[in-house]
Design an enzyme around this catalytic site. Structure first.
Site, PDB file in Angstrom:
ATOM      1  N   GLU A  98       0.847  -1.199   0.000  1.00  0.00           N
ATOM      2  CA  GLU A  98       0.000   0.000   0.000  1.00  0.00           C
ATOM      3  C   GLU A  98       0.882   1.249   0.000  1.00  0.00           C
ATOM      4  O   GLU A  98       2.023   1.221   0.455  1.00  0.00           O
ATOM      5  CB  GLU A  98      -0.908  -0.065   1.250  1.00  0.00           C
ATOM      6  CG  GLU A  98      -1.831   1.110   1.471  1.00  0.00           C
ATOM      7  CD  GLU A  98      -2.873   1.320   0.373  1.00  0.00           C
ATOM      8  OE1 GLU A  98      -2.472   1.513  -0.786  1.00  0.00           O
ATOM      9  OE2 GLU A  98      -4.074   1.349   0.692  1.00  0.00           O
ATOM     10  N   ASP A  99       0.331   2.336  -0.511  1.00  0.00           N
ATOM     11  CA  ASP A  99       1.102   3.579  -0.539  1.00  0.00           C
ATOM     12  C   ASP A  99       1.090   4.290   0.814  1.00  0.00           C
ATOM     13  O   ASP A  99       2.118   4.715   1.323  1.00  0.00           O
ATOM     14  CB  ASP A  99       0.589   4.527  -1.645  1.00  0.00           C
ATOM     15  CG  ASP A  99      -0.932   4.705  -1.608  1.00  0.00           C
ATOM     16  OD1 ASP A  99      -1.589   4.148  -0.705  1.00  0.00           O
ATOM     17  OD2 ASP A  99      -1.468   5.411  -2.495  1.00  0.00           O
ATOM     18  N   ASP A 102      -3.886   5.987   6.348  1.00  0.00           N
ATOM     19  CA  ASP A 102      -4.389   7.210   6.977  1.00  0.00           C
ATOM     20  C   ASP A 102      -5.271   6.779   8.160  1.00  0.00           C
ATOM     21  O   ASP A 102      -4.784   6.523   9.250  1.00  0.00           O
ATOM     22  CB  ASP A 102      -5.154   7.996   5.907  1.00  0.00           C
ATOM     23  CG  ASP A 102      -5.575   9.384   6.348  1.00  0.00           C
ATOM     24  OD1 ASP A 102      -4.903   9.952   7.205  1.00  0.00           O
ATOM     25  OD2 ASP A 102      -6.571   9.905   5.838  1.00  0.00           O
ATOM     26  N   ASP A 158      -1.800  10.681  -5.477  1.00  0.00           N
ATOM     27  CA  ASP A 158      -2.433  11.730  -6.279  1.00  0.00           C
ATOM     28  C   ASP A 158      -3.295  12.669  -5.461  1.00  0.00           C
ATOM     29  O   ASP A 158      -3.635  12.394  -4.311  1.00  0.00           O
ATOM     30  CB  ASP A 158      -3.350  11.093  -7.335  1.00  0.00           C
ATOM     31  CG  ASP A 158      -4.662  10.599  -6.716  1.00  0.00           C
ATOM     32  OD1 ASP A 158      -4.596   9.904  -5.694  1.00  0.00           O
ATOM     33  OD2 ASP A 158      -5.746  10.931  -7.240  1.00  0.00           O
ATOM     34  N   ARG A 164       0.882  12.146  -9.486  1.00  0.00           N
ATOM     35  CA  ARG A 164       1.389  10.784  -9.274  1.00  0.00           C
ATOM     36  C   ARG A 164       2.816  10.606  -9.788  1.00  0.00           C
ATOM     37  O   ARG A 164       3.583   9.799  -9.269  1.00  0.00           O
ATOM     38  CB  ARG A 164       0.497   9.762  -9.987  1.00  0.00           C
ATOM     39  CG  ARG A 164      -0.868   9.563  -9.365  1.00  0.00           C
ATOM     40  CD  ARG A 164      -1.496   8.294  -9.932  1.00  0.00           C
ATOM     41  NE  ARG A 164      -2.931   8.234  -9.737  1.00  0.00           N
ATOM     42  CZ  ARG A 164      -3.528   7.785  -8.639  1.00  0.00           C
ATOM     43  NH1 ARG A 164      -2.807   7.378  -7.624  1.00  0.00           N
ATOM     44  NH2 ARG A 164      -4.839   7.755  -8.551  1.00  0.00           N
TER      45      ARG A 164
HETATM   46  P1  5GP Z   1      -7.434   5.240   4.845  1.00  0.00           P
HETATM   47  O1  5GP Z   1      -8.533   4.269   4.573  1.00  0.00           O
HETATM   48  O2  5GP Z   1      -6.259   4.610   5.571  1.00  0.00           O
HETATM   49  O3  5GP Z   1      -7.924   6.452   5.561  1.00  0.00           O
HETATM   50  O4  5GP Z   1      -6.963   5.808   3.456  1.00  0.00           O
HETATM   51  C1  5GP Z   1      -6.147   5.130   2.616  1.00  0.00           C
HETATM   52  C2  5GP Z   1      -6.177   5.714   1.236  1.00  0.00           C
HETATM   53  O5  5GP Z   1      -6.520   7.112   1.241  1.00  0.00           O
HETATM   54  C3  5GP Z   1      -4.790   5.632   0.624  1.00  0.00           C
HETATM   55  O6  5GP Z   1      -4.622   4.412  -0.053  1.00  0.00           O
HETATM   56  C4  5GP Z   1      -4.788   6.826  -0.291  1.00  0.00           C
HETATM   57  O7  5GP Z   1      -5.371   6.476  -1.525  1.00  0.00           O
HETATM   58  C5  5GP Z   1      -5.677   7.832   0.405  1.00  0.00           C
HETATM   59  N1  5GP Z   1      -4.886   8.772   1.207  1.00  0.00           N
HETATM   60  C6  5GP Z   1      -4.821   8.869   2.549  1.00  0.00           C
HETATM   61  N2  5GP Z   1      -3.987   9.853   2.935  1.00  0.00           N
HETATM   62  C7  5GP Z   1      -3.499  10.388   1.792  1.00  0.00           C
HETATM   63  C8  5GP Z   1      -2.567  11.446   1.525  1.00  0.00           C
HETATM   64  O8  5GP Z   1      -1.990  12.100   2.395  1.00  0.00           O
HETATM   65  N3  5GP Z   1      -2.329  11.706   0.212  1.00  0.00           N
HETATM   66  C9  5GP Z   1      -2.922  11.023  -0.807  1.00  0.00           C
HETATM   67  N4  5GP Z   1      -2.606  11.376  -2.045  1.00  0.00           N
HETATM   68  N5  5GP Z   1      -3.801  10.021  -0.586  1.00  0.00           N
HETATM   69  C10 5GP Z   1      -4.078   9.707   0.700  1.00  0.00           C
END
Ligand code: 5GP
Length: 178
Positions: A98-99, A102, A158, A164
């Site tokens: 995963e990138d 959050d 992105d 990206r």
């Molecule tokens: P989560 O479910 O953990 O809140 O969110 C995960 C997804 O939200 C990540 O895979 C990504 O696509 C997006 N995301 C969360 N934080 C960021 C951020 O700081 N920058 C970007 N570009 N995407 C984020």
């Protein structure tokens, strides 16, 4: 694109060094195994392509695509699978690539979903983690960097499909996304 950034958080060299470390660790942990790297589209593509080349054991790769409901900078945790894995992961060692984590809600969903396929093992590798933003207790096995709770772009990440292709990770100016 750079003018839209508050600052560059992680430059190319810094990222590559960290990825080499992660790759070494994974190679040691999966000695004599062939892990399947499941890349979460689209943000983790750049990370996957660099990471897999630092791993010295054989690997297989596959992709999953998820759509998340909610606004573009905040995860709702309500996700839908747009593209499922193609390979059979029963009794296989799987690493989710995963990138960024959050709230952790997206990965929690993916983890539980893949777990139902009965892999031999299931681990998580993320380049970035925002520990302060977690809304759920999630075990992250491999983490590149823990970062502050700010919206970052670049290196696959992105905002509205832009940024990206930046080779580094930068903090996006608030006025761009608010
Ligand atoms: P989560 O479910 O953990 O809140 O969110 C995960 C997804 O939200 C990540 O895979 C990504 O696509 C997006 N995301 C969360 N934080 C960021 C951020 O700081 N920058 C970007 N570009 N995407 C984020």
């Amino acid at each position: 694109m750079e003018k839209d950034l508050k600052k560059i958080l992680l430059d190319e060299k810094t990222i590559q060094k960290k990825i080499e470390k992660l790759g070494k660790q994974i190679s040691q942990d999966y000695k004599d195994k062939t892990p399947i790297l499941v890349c979460i589209l689209r943000g983790a593509v750049v990370f996957l392509s660099d990471l897999m080349r630092t791993i010295s054991v054989p690997v297989k790769i596959d992709f999953m695509s998820i759509s998340s409901y909610g606004n573009s900078t905040q995860s709702s945790g309500v996700v839908k699978i747009r593209k499922d894995i193609d390979v059979d992961i029963v009794n296989q060692d799987v690493i989710i690539v995963e990138d960024i984590v959050d709230t952790g809600l997206t990965l929690d969903y993916i983890f539980k979903y893949l777990q139902k396929h009965n892999p031999a093992s299931l681990k998580i590798c993320t380049l970035l983690d925002k520990p302060e933003a977690h809304k759920i207790d999630l075990k992250l096995d491999y983490v590149g960097y823990e970062i502050e709770n700010e919206f970052v772009v670049g290196y696959g990440l992105d905002f509205a499909e832009k940024y990206r292709n930046l080779p580094y990770v930068g903090i996006l100016k608030k006025e761009i996304y608010t």
